[in-house]
Scaffold this active site. Structure first.
Site, PDB file in Angstrom:
ATOM      1  N   CYS A  70       0.868  -1.329  -0.154  1.00 59.32           N
ATOM      2  CA  CYS A  70      -0.060   0.004   0.064  1.00 59.32           C
ATOM      3  C   CYS A  70       0.912   1.222   0.019  1.00 59.32           C
ATOM      4  CB  CYS A  70      -0.861  -0.029   1.248  1.00 59.32           C
ATOM      5  SG  CYS A  70      -1.937   1.550   1.368  1.00 59.32           S
ATOM      6  N   CYS A 105      -0.638   5.834   7.096  1.00 57.15           N
ATOM      7  CA  CYS A 105      -1.903   5.417   7.534  1.00 57.15           C
ATOM      8  C   CYS A 105      -2.067   4.649   8.680  1.00 57.15           C
ATOM      9  CB  CYS A 105      -2.669   4.867   6.558  1.00 57.15           C
ATOM     10  SG  CYS A 105      -4.542   4.369   7.031  1.00 57.15           S
ATOM     11  N   TYR A 164     -22.108 -12.455  25.986  1.00 54.49           N
ATOM     12  CA  TYR A 164     -21.461 -11.447  25.251  1.00 54.49           C
ATOM     13  C   TYR A 164     -22.051 -11.727  23.815  1.00 54.49           C
ATOM     14  CZ  TYR A 164     -18.622 -11.009  29.290  1.00 54.49           C
ATOM     15  OH  TYR A 164     -17.960 -10.854  30.606  1.00 54.49           O
ATOM     16  N   CYS A 193     -10.744 -11.756  21.649  1.00 57.51           N
ATOM     17  CA  CYS A 193     -10.050 -10.691  20.791  1.00 57.51           C
ATOM     18  C   CYS A 193      -8.710 -10.207  21.251  1.00 57.51           C
ATOM     19  CB  CYS A 193     -10.976  -9.697  20.183  1.00 57.51           C
ATOM     20  SG  CYS A 193     -11.589  -8.939  21.709  1.00 57.51           S
TER      21      CYS A 193
HETATM   22  N1  SAH Z   1     -20.436 -12.522  19.935  1.00 53.10           N
HETATM   23  C1  SAH Z   1     -20.706 -11.206  19.342  1.00 53.10           C
HETATM   24  C2  SAH Z   1     -20.114 -10.134  19.825  1.00 53.10           C
HETATM   25  C3  SAH Z   1     -18.736 -10.286  20.573  1.00 53.10           C
HETATM   26  S1  SAH Z   1     -18.216  -8.501  20.761  1.00 53.10           S
HETATM   27  C4  SAH Z   1     -20.050 -11.596  17.890  1.00 53.10           C
HETATM   28  O1  SAH Z   1     -19.452 -12.279  17.621  1.00 53.10           O
HETATM   29  O2  SAH Z   1     -20.519 -10.822  16.721  1.00 53.10           O
HETATM   30  C5  SAH Z   1     -18.495  -8.312  22.613  1.00 53.10           C
HETATM   31  C6  SAH Z   1     -19.924  -8.001  23.112  1.00 53.10           C
HETATM   32  O3  SAH Z   1     -19.840  -7.936  24.593  1.00 53.10           O
HETATM   33  C7  SAH Z   1     -20.237  -6.526  22.505  1.00 53.10           C
HETATM   34  O4  SAH Z   1     -21.332  -6.890  21.943  1.00 53.10           O
HETATM   35  C8  SAH Z   1     -20.507  -5.835  23.812  1.00 53.10           C
HETATM   36  O5  SAH Z   1     -21.795  -4.870  23.884  1.00 53.10           O
HETATM   37  C9  SAH Z   1     -20.721  -6.767  25.035  1.00 53.10           C
HETATM   38  N2  SAH Z   1     -20.597  -6.742  26.392  1.00 53.10           N
HETATM   39  C10 SAH Z   1     -19.671  -5.701  26.844  1.00 53.10           C
HETATM   40  N3  SAH Z   1     -19.980  -5.924  28.104  1.00 53.10           N
HETATM   41  C11 SAH Z   1     -20.650  -6.759  28.457  1.00 53.10           C
HETATM   42  C12 SAH Z   1     -21.361  -7.320  29.699  1.00 53.10           C
HETATM   43  N4  SAH Z   1     -20.854  -6.917  30.809  1.00 53.10           N
HETATM   44  N5  SAH Z   1     -22.383  -8.070  29.604  1.00 53.10           N
HETATM   45  C13 SAH Z   1     -22.904  -8.501  28.495  1.00 53.10           C
HETATM   46  N6  SAH Z   1     -22.277  -8.035  27.290  1.00 53.10           N
HETATM   47  C14 SAH Z   1     -21.396  -7.207  27.133  1.00 53.10           C
END
Ligand code: SAH
Length: 454
Positions: A75, A81, A315, A411
């Site tokens: 790139c 960037c 989550y 992650c």
């Molecule tokens: N599993 C999903 C999103 C994972 S990202 C996917 O694969 O698309 C992590 C997520 O945790 C986010 O959506 C965030 O809003 C949520 N989150 C953060 N703190 C939290 C908590 N204390 N209880 C429940 N969800 C939470």
């Protein structure tokens, strides 16, 4: 101890490591120097920029002996960037580095001895992002600029293309600036709060090819909206949805609360595996759907569902993993803190005809203990927390309730290692860790771990 080097020193160093933000690390008498652009196993002449008590920064003057994995960054904007950090490292080299990084973090932070498998990478690690959020502004000559931000700044690197975005995003990047001049649409200026068009967001559904463009404007009254629609239709031939989102605040948050339809449909539809998802202007959705499928298949594989299990997905976001699991489980209960995401999860469950899912908005660490009290138990528990890892109260609930299998999607390897250690102290054994490369050319690495009760 004082630093063994001082500002403006020039010296030759050997690069031992790469930090999580992509800087090379050399040690001078044990004192770490962080060097942007340098790679492990290189011998490099550097110029010291700054020294602090425990570490310093230097820049590369000349690479005397390059790494065997060094490549020319494809790139042209890579040096300025902030989007990618590792384009100067071959893709194979990136995957090797990510694997070692995950393994080292597991051992150093978590004392976890489970095998870390080679990273599952992409065959074609370019143009993978399905969402581009492009800020616009004007330069000193009064011309429109658009691109991505420089590292750790809010100044835009004006560009024509981005190698990790879709062709549709490139068409907008390259074409919009030219079209704006004659259109009377003023790009927004963050410093003066003048102008109209703040951001353009381009989302593409990989499986169906549907494309949505969202124009984020300072005001709802957008006199040139017909012109804007005509420009977008001309630049993106396969467009299916054009939306306007209004953000009047002096903020660097991209979206405002209100979204209206300018042309076409309100949503685009994508599929991951056999599951369909409806994506609206502001929906959370994984940005690399090809690798998301790899990640979720791994999670499903580790969950080892036979059809009679009850599963909790903590989550759960918009329920992407939950719906993947629901194809094989007796029942799936998902919990997520953002109510809007739970609405999306319910809608997506209905869209796919699932009747074995249940979603609830709230903090996982409060909702899950309550579920257990109400007798809603789980055989398998899946967690996919944000970067800071699982809440301690949730880990305690897992240790009390002892589901026989835990699948941890992460992650952030550092918090994964920390949480695996806690679960191992409490009687679980990590069986295997599979890293997956969701963000080629960045330093991020996702990983899925599978734990059983011992
Ligand atoms: N599993 C999903 C999103 C994972 S990202 C996917 O694969 O698309 C992590 C997520 O945790 C986010 O959506 C965030 O809003 C949520 N989150 C953060 N703190 C939290 C908590 N204390 N209880 C429940 N969800 C939470």
């Amino acid at each position: 101890m004082s630093a063994p080097v001082k500002k403006n020193d020039r010296l030759t160093v050997y690069i031992e490591d790469l930090t999580h933000d992509g800087n090379g690390v050399a040690k001078v008498d044990g004192y770490p120097l962080f060097i942007q652009g340098a790679l492990p196993n290189e011998t490099t002449e550097v110029h010291v920029l700054k020294t602090l008590k425990n570490y310093g920064f230097a820049k590369v003057i000349e690479i005397l002996k390059p790494s065997a994995d060094r490549v020319d960054a494809p790139c042209e904007y890579f040096a300025q960037c902030g989007g990618c950090q590792l384009q100067h490292l071959s893709y194979e080299g990136q995957l090797k580095w990510k694997e070692n990084m995950v393994r080292n973090v597991m051992q150093r932070i978590g004392k976890i001895n489970a095998p870390v498998l080679p990273v599952k990478g992409m065959e074609e690690p370019w143009h993978y992002r399905n969402k581009a959020q492009i800020p616009l502004s004007i330069n000193e000559a009064g011309q429109a600029i658009a691109g991505f931000y420089k590292t750790k700044t809010h100044s835009i690197v004006d560009m024509e293309r981005c190698l990790i975005q879709t062709g549709e995003a490139d068409a907008v990047l390259a074409g919009l600036k030219k079209e704006l001049a004659a259109s009377g649409i003023q790009p927004y200026n963050e410093l003066t709060h003048e102008g109209m068009l703040r951001h353009v967001v381009i989302r593409k559904a990989r499986a169906t090819g549907e494309v949505m463009v969202v124009l984020i404007t300072k005001k709802k009254k957008f006199p040139q909206k017909e012109t804007a629609v005509a420009i977008i239709k001309k630049l993106v031939h396969n467009i299916t949805s054009i939306m306007q989102n209004i953000n009047s605040a002096k903020t660097n948050v991209i979206f405002g609360d209100e979204t209206v339809n300018l042309w076409g449909k309100d949503v685009i539809i994508d599929t991951i595996g056999d599951v369909r998802f409806e994506i609206s202007a502001r929906s959370f959705y994984q940005v690399n759907p090809e690798q998301t499928e790899v990640l979720y298949k791994q999670a499903l594989d580790y969950a080892d569902l036979q059809g009679d299990e009850r599963v909790i997905d903590a989550y759960c976001g918009i329920g992407t993993i939950s719906l993947f699991l629901a194809q094989k489980a007796q029942a799936v209960m998902g919990v997520e803190i953002v109510p809007q995401a739970i609405e999306d999860a319910k809608r997506n469950a209905a869209l796919n005809g699932f009747t074995n899912t249940y979603f609830e908005a709230g903090p996982a660490e409060e909702v899950i203990p309550r579920w257990y009290k109400e007798g809603k138990e789980a055989d398998v528990l899946v967690v996919d927390p944000p970067r800071k890892g699982c809440d301690e109260a949730l880990l305690n609930t897992i240790l009390e309730q002892r589901p026989k299998r835990v699948v941890y999607v992460s992650c952030n390897p550092a918090t994964l290692a920390r949480d695996l250690r806690i679960l191992e102290y409490g009687g679980y054994q990590t069986q295997e860790i599979q890293p997956v490369d969701m963000f080629p050319h960045s330093t991020h690495c996702e990983a899925v771990a599978w734990l059983n009760l011992t």
